[in-house]
Design an enzyme around this catalytic site. Structure first.
Site, PDB file in Angstrom:
ATOM      1  N   GLY A 354      -0.417   4.706   1.267  1.00  0.00           N
ATOM      2  CA  GLY A 354      -1.288   5.794   1.508  1.00  0.00           C
ATOM      3  C   GLY A 354      -2.358   5.473   0.720  1.00  0.00           C
ATOM      4  O   GLY A 354      -2.553   5.171  -0.203  1.00  0.00           O
ATOM      5  N   THR A 355      -3.786   5.750   1.688  1.00  0.00           N
ATOM      6  CA  THR A 355      -4.755   5.485   1.532  1.00  0.00           C
ATOM      7  C   THR A 355      -6.021   6.449   2.153  1.00  0.00           C
ATOM      8  O   THR A 355      -5.368   6.576   2.791  1.00  0.00           O
ATOM      9  CB  THR A 355      -4.974   3.968   1.510  1.00  0.00           C
ATOM     10  OG1 THR A 355      -4.202   3.431   0.774  1.00  0.00           O
ATOM     11  CG2 THR A 355      -6.768   3.427   0.810  1.00  0.00           C
ATOM     12  N   VAL A 356      -7.374   6.495   1.788  1.00  0.00           N
ATOM     13  CA  VAL A 356      -7.898   7.412   2.680  1.00  0.00           C
ATOM     14  C   VAL A 356      -9.381   6.284   2.735  1.00  0.00           C
ATOM     15  O   VAL A 356      -9.828   5.979   1.689  1.00  0.00           O
ATOM     16  CB  VAL A 356      -8.804   8.371   1.602  1.00  0.00           C
ATOM     17  CG1 VAL A 356      -7.436   9.784   1.484  1.00  0.00           C
ATOM     18  CG2 VAL A 356      -9.102   8.339   0.213  1.00  0.00           C
TER      19      VAL A 356
END
Length: 535
Positions: A354-356
């Site tokens: 998960g990453t933004v």
């Protein structure tokens, strides 16, 4: 009443166009935070910091105060690269890890052991010190407000939050994970879309970071709290590790691809994997998105990962030939090795994560490509008591094999998946772009860049085009919108194709491109809760 998750029809978005400034993120409230800074007279860097801080609050399913961060900044017609990935703790060794966890063959993904020094907060302060114009405290105000007063859950964040609850339920009775449950899975608190979530401890920590310009996190009260929690639960991270953290200012690398230059940061990030693939693919010219084009993309990407995983690590420990992957002669050599049938690479299976990602632009032409991540969703599952600080599990990517380039060592940066991208042409900035999602990221960068450059798709269509993802060996996933005849043709070439219903595994991207007259054209991800704020 309607169901916000029930999407009956395919959406057809047009790109967003604006003159004075633009903020593209995966969350409407984060985009609003960046726009708030632009309207107050801040620049693209102020907007990026405000947005990044807000994302730790409203999208904790992918990042937090315990994240790492990377950035490419175009400021006054010059490009800068920032690497704020943290090192492994001074006291960690392979022997100590195996003593603690038994004779394991790979690093754990949960708990204190895979926690490395968080770099995101230092990225904010260093970017602000060098480029910002608004007071740092003012830049963090929206994030503090969201955490203190509460924010509603969006559909995709709600879904990912529930997935995390399932992931960590096996740790429900373990002492080290109790703060995660107290913070993110309180009994009686709804995780449905539209539910209000309040993160009081997170707000307090953000205020301390704002008041001290980050020093509280690395040298003050928050650093001491992290140290104490780590010692209590047999972690390796210490106050001294936090105090020693420094960002790396790096010269971005580039490959000249069909009259454009694609820019990525050098290792320990995997941006060079994207450049490697494009360095190979530039030897071909594709007129349409057909089976031949996809076959070449597949083969180039497998080669790039094979070479990248054998060479990428801490800048001080990477293989001496790592930069050879973007030499023109190397690209020609790799291109000549692509055959009519699919080949078998020798690589490990990538993790999910998960990453933004976010990108910003201001009225003066400054632009930022910024990415931060806790790695696997909420990260390690560790939240430091009474702080709201959710810590990443980036150390999970270290190898426990002594002969691997990415072998675990004290004070070492791991192979890193998160990568910001940027495109220029003839020395002029076109703009920032990125695709989140672990090992999907370089694959997404290649696909989006080629959609834009080779097939002249606008930023929104470049992002919306059906994607593929290499999994392992000859196995690829494709989205259900992929052309069935192309799938059949690729299978005849020996590719093992799986049609995937779940779109989130194909990454979440954003893009801003600047036209000749200075007007910005933005695209955002249709596969999640993306949003563009502009004026």
């Amino acid at each position: 009443m309607f169901d916000v998750n029930h999407q009956v029809y395919a959406s057809n978005r047009y790109p967003v166009i604006a003159k004075n400034g633009m903020v593209c993120t995966g969350h409407n409230l984060a985009s609003a935070a960046g726009l708030e800074m632009l309207r107050k007279g801040g620049n693209a860097i102020d907007a990026a910091i405000a947005t990044a801080a807000a994302l730790t609050v409203v999208e904790p399913t992918a990042n937090g105060l315990g994240s790492d961060a990377f950035a490419i900044v175009w400021f006054k017609n010059k490009m800068y690269g920032l690497n704020s990935s943290g090192r492994s703790p001074q006291g960690i060794t392979i022997e100590k890890v195996k003593d603690l966890h038994g004779n394991i063959s790979r690093m754990p993904t949960d708990g204190w052991t895979p926690v490395t020094v968080p770099g995101a907060v230092k990225a904010w302060t260093e970017l602000h010190e060098r480029f910002g114009v608004l007071p740092f405290k003012e830049v963090l105000e929206p994030a503090i407000r969201y955490a203190r007063d509460g924010f509603p859950l969006t559909p995709e964040i709600s879904r990912m939050w529930k997935q995390a609850c399932e992931r960590f339920k096996s740790h429900r009775n373990e002492d080290a994970f109790q703060e995660w449950f107290a913070t993110f899975h309180k009994e009686g608190v709804s995780l449905e879309p539209g539910s209000i979530m309040v993160l009081k401890h997170h707000a307090k920590s953000l205020q301390m970071i704002a008041d001290s310009k980050g020093k509280a996190f690395y040298e003050g009260e928050l650093a001491k709290a992290i140290d104490a929690d780590s010692k209590k639960h047999h972690g390796f991270l210490r106050y001294e590790d936090l105090a020693a953290h420094e960002v790396l200012w790096q010269e971005p690398l580039h490959v000249h691809y069909h009259d454009h230059d694609i820019w990525e940061l050098p290792p320990n990030g995997q941006g060079i994997v994207a450049l490697h693939a494009l360095n190979t693919l530039k030897e071909f010219h594709f007129e349409k998105r057909d089976e031949k084009m996809f076959h070449h993309q597949f083969e180039a990407m497998k080669m790039a990962f094979a070479d990248g995983m054998a060479t990428i690590s801490d800048p001080g420990a990477a293989h001496p030939d790592v930069l050879r992957m973007i030499d023109a002669s190397f690209g020609k050599m790799r291109a000549s090795q692509i055959q009519e049938q699919a080949l078998m690479p020798q690589v490990a299976m990538p993790y999910k994560s998960g990453t933004v990602y976010l990108c910003t632009a201001d009225c003066e032409g400054n632009m930022v490509s910024f990415i931060q991540s806790n790695y696997m969703g909420f990260g390690s599952g560790i939240v430091v008591k009474d702080t709201g600080i959710a810590l990443q599990n980036r150390g999970a990517d270290f190898s426990l094999c002594e002969t691997d380039v990415n072998v675990l060592r004290p004070q070492k940066r791991s192979y890193h998946t998160i990568i910001p991208g940027f495109i220029t042409r003839n020395g002029k900035a076109l703009g920032p772009f990125g695709v989140m999602g672990g090992y999907m990221q370089p694959q997404g960068h290649v696909q989006v860049a080629m959609n834009l450059i080779d097939f002249h798709l606008n930023p929104q269509m470049a992002l919306d085009a059906p994607r593929w993802q290499w999994i392992k060996d000859k196995t690829f996933r494709v989205e259900k919108s992929f052309d069935a005849t192309i799938i059949d043709a690729l299978r005849k070439r020996g590719h093992q194709i799986c049609v995937e219903e779940e779109v989130s595994s194909f990454g979440r991207g954003q893009m801003i491109m600047r036209m000749e007259n200075g007007v910005y054209v933005g695209g955002c991800e249709s596969r999640t809760d993306s949003n563009i704020a502009c004026y």
